[in-house]
Design a protein around this motif. Sequence first.
Motif, PDB file in Angstrom:
ATOM      1  N   VAL A 158      26.676  32.663  43.066  1.00  0.00           N
ATOM      2  CA  VAL A 158      27.619  33.775  42.892  1.00  0.00           C
ATOM      3  C   VAL A 158      27.182  34.730  41.787  1.00  0.00           C
ATOM      4  CG1 VAL A 158      29.986  34.368  42.217  1.00  0.00           C
ATOM      5  CG2 VAL A 158      29.577  32.528  43.862  1.00  0.00           C
ATOM      6  N   ALA A 159      26.776  34.197  40.637  1.00  0.00           N
ATOM      7  CA  ALA A 159      26.407  35.067  39.514  1.00  0.00           C
ATOM      8  C   ALA A 159      25.253  35.984  39.892  1.00  0.00           C
ATOM      9  CB  ALA A 159      26.056  34.234  38.281  1.00  0.00           C
ATOM     10  N   SER A 160      24.285  35.456  40.631  1.00  0.00           N
ATOM     11  CA  SER A 160      23.144  36.291  41.031  1.00  0.00           C
ATOM     12  C   SER A 160      23.588  37.395  41.989  1.00  0.00           C
ATOM     13  CB  SER A 160      22.053  35.435  41.670  1.00  0.00           C
ATOM     14  OG  SER A 160      22.482  34.882  42.908  1.00  0.00           O
ATOM     15  N   GLN A 161      24.604  37.134  42.798  1.00  0.00           N
ATOM     16  CA  GLN A 161      25.122  38.181  43.679  1.00  0.00           C
ATOM     17  C   GLN A 161      25.860  39.255  42.885  1.00  0.00           C
ATOM     18  OE1 GLN A 161      26.768  36.977  47.653  1.00  0.00           O
ATOM     19  NE2 GLN A 161      26.619  34.904  46.795  1.00  0.00           N
ATOM     20  N   MET A 162      26.658  38.825  41.915  1.00  0.00           N
ATOM     21  CA  MET A 162      27.404  39.787  41.108  1.00  0.00           C
ATOM     22  C   MET A 162      26.451  40.747  40.392  1.00  0.00           C
ATOM     23  SD  MET A 162      30.274  37.171  39.545  1.00  0.00           S
ATOM     24  CE  MET A 162      31.069  38.363  38.470  1.00  0.00           C
ATOM     25  N   PHE A 163      25.464  40.186  39.703  1.00  0.00           N
ATOM     26  CA  PHE A 163      24.571  41.040  38.919  1.00  0.00           C
ATOM     27  C   PHE A 163      23.482  41.675  39.784  1.00  0.00           C
ATOM     28  CE2 PHE A 163      26.628  38.437  35.721  1.00  0.00           C
ATOM     29  CZ  PHE A 163      26.922  39.381  34.744  1.00  0.00           C
ATOM     30  N   GLY A 164      23.141  41.024  40.895  1.00  0.00           N
ATOM     31  CA  GLY A 164      22.206  41.637  41.825  1.00  0.00           C
ATOM     32  C   GLY A 164      22.794  42.873  42.476  1.00  0.00           C
ATOM     33  N   PHE A 165      24.051  42.777  42.900  1.00  0.00           N
ATOM     34  CA  PHE A 165      24.700  43.933  43.516  1.00  0.00           C
ATOM     35  C   PHE A 165      25.011  45.023  42.486  1.00  0.00           C
ATOM     36  CE2 PHE A 165      25.930  41.178  47.275  1.00  0.00           C
ATOM     37  CZ  PHE A 165      25.201  41.926  48.195  1.00  0.00           C
ATOM     38  N   ALA A 166      25.238  44.622  41.228  1.00  0.00           N
ATOM     39  CA  ALA A 166      25.400  45.640  40.186  1.00  0.00           C
ATOM     40  C   ALA A 166      24.119  46.455  40.053  1.00  0.00           C
ATOM     41  CB  ALA A 166      25.757  44.977  38.853  1.00  0.00           C
TER      42      ALA A 166
END
Length: 360
Positions: A158-166
């Motif tokens: 999840v964290a990688s998706q949050m900051f990846g999409f940012a």
Amino acid sequence: MHVDVSQCPLRNRVFVVGVGMTKFTKPGVENSRDYPDLAKEAGQKALADAQIPYSAVEQACIGYVYGDSTCGQRAIYHSLGLTGIPIINVNNNCSTGSTALFMARQLIQGGLADCVLALGFEKMEKGSLGLTFSNRTNPIDKHLEVLINKYGLSAHPVASQMFGFAGKEHMEKYGTKLEHFAKIGWKNHKHSVNNPYSQFQKEYSLDEVMASQKIFDFLTILQCCPTSDGAAAAILASEAFVQKHGLKSKAVEILAQEMVTDMPSSFEEQSIIKMVGFDMSKEAARKCYEKSGLRPSDIDVIELHDCFSTNELLTYEALGLCPEGQGGKLVDRGDNTYGGKWVINPSGGLISKGHPLGAT
């Protein structure tokens, strides 16, 4: 009742007089050290650096995320001392270490203590972070709603998706390139070779950073912080304590420190950049500049939260190092390393150094 504010005493100055830390290491390996041993090393190093006994410490703020209640007490009882002082356990996710420091500083600033220990440790599991309790509300459920509404949610961490999409939103909005984020990972790994406490101390080429294992979308493993075991500590003291114990030559004053939590923009603007904390960082920086009387141009060295390369670039802009949308240009100019305007994450950052939450 009327109170004359002009008669209220000024807030006390706060100084760091000693620090200590362990080497950060990969979790879950054979013969890995337990948290009391990690805390002991960091605490004893900080006390030795300050040249004071543990008996001089009046309160302790102990940060950790992964552990049972009162691990903070167990961490220092049988290594630093059993003096009966208040020990306050702090759990605040990735800001746990800085929150312990924030609380310790406030105790001295408010005149409630003259010497406080801020100590953080973590003994983590291998792999990406996950939920510990599945039978209650996820504390980031509303944050995830913003992500799901804009980009959806997959089975990736999840964290990688949050900051990846940012980062993806930044590319879509400002034309930032994949290479800008990769260059940050390259820079931090390059810095890490000078830090003996870093979990990783290996330099990579830009091509190696970009070609390394993908964690999510364009974010490769060399642009993501690892989980880690480790501990760190700081001794904070009042001006009176510094003078009494002859610590003036080593005392470093905390001119400003701010903590900011989510504001409406985190949820209402349908922006992943805002959801991951851009406006919080921007407001905290504004308050620090205001209180200290300093500007970005007055600063030489910056350690910032590079959980992912994308967040480092976003934080350049939140700190006012460059206008919003121009973090990529700052990277291209080399203004984030030796020879540029700032040296950012000379430790290697979380990406290389590791990220034991309570200690970072």
